[in-house]
Write an enzyme that holds these catalytic residues in place. Structure first.
Site, mmCIF file in Angstrom:
data_model
loop_
_atom_site.group_PDB
_atom_site.id
_atom_site.type_symbol
_atom_site.label_atom_id
_atom_site.label_comp_id
_atom_site.label_asym_id
_atom_site.label_seq_id
_atom_site.Cartn_x
_atom_site.Cartn_y
_atom_site.Cartn_z
ATOM 1 N N SER A 77 0.833 -1.200 0.000
ATOM 2 C CA SER A 77 0.000 0.000 0.000
ATOM 3 C C SER A 77 0.862 1.241 0.000
ATOM 4 O O SER A 77 1.987 1.237 0.521
ATOM 5 C CB SER A 77 -0.898 0.007 1.246
ATOM 6 O OG SER A 77 -1.553 1.252 1.406
ATOM 7 N N TYR A 98 -0.993 -0.404 9.950
ATOM 8 C CA TYR A 98 -1.229 -0.830 8.566
ATOM 9 C C TYR A 98 -0.014 -0.524 7.691
ATOM 10 O O TYR A 98 0.425 -1.364 6.895
ATOM 11 C CB TYR A 98 -2.468 -0.094 8.054
ATOM 12 C CG TYR A 98 -2.917 -0.434 6.659
ATOM 13 C CD1 TYR A 98 -3.610 -1.606 6.399
ATOM 14 C CD2 TYR A 98 -2.698 0.459 5.614
ATOM 15 C CE1 TYR A 98 -4.062 -1.895 5.116
ATOM 16 C CE2 TYR A 98 -3.145 0.175 4.337
ATOM 17 C CZ TYR A 98 -3.828 -1.000 4.093
ATOM 18 O OH TYR A 98 -4.270 -1.280 2.828
ATOM 19 N N LYS A 123 2.327 -3.174 5.669
ATOM 20 C CA LYS A 123 2.371 -3.112 4.211
ATOM 21 C C LYS A 123 3.794 -2.910 3.694
ATOM 22 O O LYS A 123 4.163 -3.443 2.640
ATOM 23 C CB LYS A 123 1.447 -2.003 3.709
ATOM 24 C CG LYS A 123 -0.036 -2.318 3.869
ATOM 25 C CD LYS A 123 -0.410 -3.618 3.187
ATOM 26 C CE LYS A 123 -1.905 -3.805 3.075
ATOM 27 N NZ LYS A 123 -2.246 -5.120 2.439
#
Length: 294
Positions: free
Chosen positions: A141, A154, A158
């Protein structure tokens, strides 16, 4: 049908981006094992594929459960005899600023994204090695590559997936296993509340899935990071600048500060073939400096 005869396992494929991935790869000829936490959601996607004339199976299970993942792989092999493609798509969000984030939420996100991808990749690795063919796609991401407020957990997971991709691509190269990353931007349940509604409408998940095709076909690259969203596609790279030799001494830190612009200059930067490239360049620079009289 560029994927005719190939078998794909897609995690988190009961809805959103994973569903679009499953439908897309099926349209390109792949037989698809649809995985999701909920069997009803997974089976609904598999039924869509079969209704359109494709082949699909569904099996529920968490990517963090090694036994469930092993059962997923065993079922796929029992029915179709091979696994050519693994798309590590399953994920969750627990967004909060780092100051307000509980460590349990940090661990949970890392567990699903990073450990889930590692567990699934490990489960198919020997099969892909034995058949001398494999395509693994990690879902990274921009939050990991570049950062995003409120997504420390997150983003960390990622970016870690990009590192996992780099090493698995190197280790899998002699076995015909190619490993890449997809960084999607898509309107899914995970995106609600993050962007304005007008922008979300442009981010149809179906516009991301075509980015999978070059990453899983016969002549796929390896170690590529493809960014995709709203029909736009780009490549991201982890680069190393040319830098400069600073040397030792009590004032090395001060001299580094003085040379910061040169150290940061992107002119002549490279994309290393492997991590040890950094050490090789550093040692070569030191040796060259030692051989040059002041």
């Amino acid at each position: 049908m560029p994927l005719n005869g190939r078998v794909a396992v897609i995690t988190g494929a009961g809805g959103g981006l994973g569903r679009e991935h499953a439908l897309y790869l099926a349209r390109k000829g792949a037989r698809v094992m649809v995985n999701d936490l909920g069997l009803d959601a997974a089976e609904a996607v598999a039924a869509e594929i079969r209704a359109a004339g494709g082949q699909a199976l569904a099996l529920a299970g968490s990517v963090t459960d090694a036994e469930a993942v092993a059962a997923l792989v065993e079922r796929t092999l029992a029915d179709w005899g091979r696994i050519d493609i693994l798309v590590n798509n399953a994920g969750i969000l627990r967004d909060k600023s780092f100051a307000k984030m509980e460590l349990d939420d940090f661990r949970r996100v890392v567990d699903v994204h990073l450990m889930g991808a590692a567990i699934c990749s490990k489960a198919v690795w020997e099969t892909m090695r034995a058949q001398q063919h494999g395509r693994i796609v990690m879902t990274t991401s921009s939050s990991g590559l570049y950062g995003n407020f409120g997504q420390a957990n997150y983003g960390a997971a990622k970016m870690a997936l990009a590192g996992l991709m780099q090493t698995l691509a190197i280790e899998g190269s002699k076995y015909g296993i190619r490993v890449n990353c997809l960084a999607p931007t898509a309107y899914t349940r995970m995106m609600e509340g993050i962007l304005p509604e007008a922008q979300l409408q442009a981010l149809d998940p179906a516009l991301v899935s075509p980015a999978l095709l070059p990453l899983v076909v016969e002549d796929a690259p390896t170690r590529a990071i493809v960014c995709a969203g709203a029909g736009h596609f780009a490549r991201a790279y982890v680069t190393l600048t040319e830098g400069c030799y600073i040397g030792a001494g009590e004032d090395a830190g001060e001299r580094l500060m003085a040379a910061w612009r040169q150290v940061s200059d992107p002119t002549g930067q490279v994309v290393p073939d492997y991590g040890f490239t950094q050490a090789e360049r550093e040692v070569a620079s030191a040796q060259a400096h030692a051989a040059t009289p002041d």
